[in-house]
Design an enzyme around this catalytic site. Structure first.
Site, PDB file in Angstrom:
ATOM      1  N   TRP A 165     -13.617   1.861  -3.752  1.00 17.09           N
ATOM      2  CA  TRP A 165     -13.922   0.538  -4.290  1.00 17.09           C
ATOM      3  C   TRP A 165     -15.390   0.186  -4.102  1.00 17.09           C
ATOM      4  O   TRP A 165     -16.004  -0.413  -4.983  1.00 17.09           O
ATOM      5  CB  TRP A 165     -13.010  -0.540  -3.696  1.00 17.09           C
ATOM      6  N   GLU A 192     -14.102 -10.006  11.232  1.00 16.81           N
ATOM      7  CA  GLU A 192     -14.502  -8.602  11.300  1.00 16.81           C
ATOM      8  C   GLU A 192     -15.895  -8.409  11.871  1.00 16.81           C
ATOM      9  O   GLU A 192     -16.136  -7.467  12.615  1.00 16.81           O
ATOM     10  CB  GLU A 192     -14.452  -7.955   9.908  1.00 16.81           C
ATOM     11  N   TYR A 235      -8.649  -2.134  -9.789  1.00 19.12           N
ATOM     12  CA  TYR A 235      -8.788  -0.693  -9.577  1.00 19.12           C
ATOM     13  C   TYR A 235      -7.558  -0.147  -8.881  1.00 19.12           C
ATOM     14  O   TYR A 235      -6.808  -0.872  -8.224  1.00 19.12           O
ATOM     15  CB  TYR A 235     -10.060  -0.365  -8.780  1.00 19.12           C
ATOM     16  N   GLU A 262      -5.659  -3.080  -6.438  1.00 22.26           N
ATOM     17  CA  GLU A 262      -6.127  -4.427  -6.160  1.00 22.26           C
ATOM     18  C   GLU A 262      -6.809  -5.061  -7.359  1.00 22.26           C
ATOM     19  O   GLU A 262      -7.452  -4.379  -8.162  1.00 22.26           O
ATOM     20  CB  GLU A 262      -7.122  -4.402  -4.996  1.00 22.26           C
ATOM     21  N   GLU A 267      -4.534   1.947  -2.800  1.00 17.12           N
ATOM     22  CA  GLU A 267      -5.022   0.599  -3.056  1.00 17.12           C
ATOM     23  C   GLU A 267      -4.831   0.332  -4.545  1.00 17.12           C
ATOM     24  O   GLU A 267      -5.223   1.146  -5.388  1.00 17.12           O
ATOM     25  CB  GLU A 267      -6.506   0.477  -2.711  1.00 17.12           C
ATOM     26  N   HIS A 310       0.800  -1.219   0.000  1.00 17.49           N
ATOM     27  CA  HIS A 310       0.000   0.000   0.000  1.00 17.49           C
ATOM     28  C   HIS A 310       0.837   1.275   0.000  1.00 17.49           C
ATOM     29  O   HIS A 310       0.279   2.375   0.023  1.00 17.49           O
ATOM     30  CB  HIS A 310      -0.956  -0.008   1.195  1.00 17.49           C
ATOM     31  N   HIS A 345      -2.267  -6.467  -6.012  1.00 20.70           N
ATOM     32  CA  HIS A 345      -2.392  -7.660  -5.183  1.00 20.70           C
ATOM     33  C   HIS A 345      -3.844  -8.124  -5.152  1.00 20.70           C
ATOM     34  O   HIS A 345      -4.762  -7.374  -5.475  1.00 20.70           O
ATOM     35  CB  HIS A 345      -1.881  -7.398  -3.754  1.00 20.70           C
ATOM     36  N   HIS A 352      -7.931  -9.360   2.188  1.00 20.40           N
ATOM     37  CA  HIS A 352      -7.007 -10.039   1.283  1.00 20.40           C
ATOM     38  C   HIS A 352      -6.898 -11.515   1.656  1.00 20.40           C
ATOM     39  O   HIS A 352      -6.883 -11.845   2.838  1.00 20.40           O
ATOM     40  CB  HIS A 352      -5.610  -9.418   1.386  1.00 20.40           C
ATOM     41  N   CYS A 403     -14.129  -6.303   3.513  1.00 18.87           N
ATOM     42  CA  CYS A 403     -13.146  -6.375   2.430  1.00 18.87           C
ATOM     43  C   CYS A 403     -11.774  -6.653   3.034  1.00 18.87           C
ATOM     44  O   CYS A 403     -11.458  -6.179   4.124  1.00 18.87           O
ATOM     45  CB  CYS A 403     -13.127  -5.105   1.594  1.00 18.87           C
TER      46      CYS A 403
END
Length: 195
Positions: A173, A100, A116, A128, A126, A38, A45, A82, A80
């Site tokens: 996003w 979360e 994006y 990603e 970002e 980042h 990624h 990874h 959201c």
């Protein structure tokens, strides 16, 4: 809107987490820690976004914790994050929803994938290749306060009104995903509400 206390939640992600680097064809080309991914303009990624809807068609939104490096205190989709190295996207999405939001969601429906890039001033970016999932949830979330400062359910009409009034309050996003889903996946959403 639910306010959250921090002391009873574990930290479940850190800047040292290894993220999967990919090319534009989603082929793995290595890994790097989250901090490095980042920095600056960001490194491409793998990532995922989950949008959870209840029986009334309302979307569960989260407000990202203010301490987050990128887009802290912004409203976003339900979850959201990874995938870890060696972890499937579905496994990662279910794991992160539990970490979360305190929710066990067995069935997540994959919709599409998109690349994006979004810059957050000098703090980083970002970049990603993001897989987008939807799921049905009729339980109340128990959010991890290290990740989320508030949650709420919002109808599509109310969300559209808020986006029109103050789109800067939402993550980039999420705005892209919401516009694409509304245009291309209405049948999938209807099936989800009625399941």
């Amino acid at each position: 809107m639910t306010a959250l206390a921090r002391d009873r939640f574990a930290v479940v992600s850190s800047d040292s987490d290894e993220l999967i680097l990919v090319n534009q064809h989603d082929e793995e080309i290595g890994s790097a820690d989250k901090l490095l991914c980042h920095d600056g303009k960001g490194m491409l990624h793998r990532a995922f976004s989950v949008l959870l809807f209840n029986q009334h068609g309302e979307l569960l939104l989260q407000k990202r914790a203010a301490e987050k490096r990128l887009w802290g205190d912004f409203w976003s989709n339900s979850c959201c994050s990874h995938p870890r190295v060696g972890e499937s996207m579905h496994e990662a999405a279910r794991r992160r929803v539990a970490e979360e939001l305190g929710l066990e969601i067995a069935d997540l429906v994959y919709l599409y994938k998109f690349e994006y890039h979004a810059q957050f001033g000098e703090l980083g970016a970002e970049h990603e290749l993001c897989s987008v999932f939807i799921g049905r949830c009729d339980s109340e979330a128990e959010p991890n306060a290290n990740e989320i400062s508030a949650v709420r359910w919002l109808s599509a009409a109310a969300l559209e009104a808020e986006l029109n009034a103050d789109e800067a309050a939402f993550t980039p996003w999420f705005k892209m995903e919401w516009a694409h889903i509304n245009k291309h996946f209405k049948a999938e959403l209807e099936a989800l509400y009625n399941s």
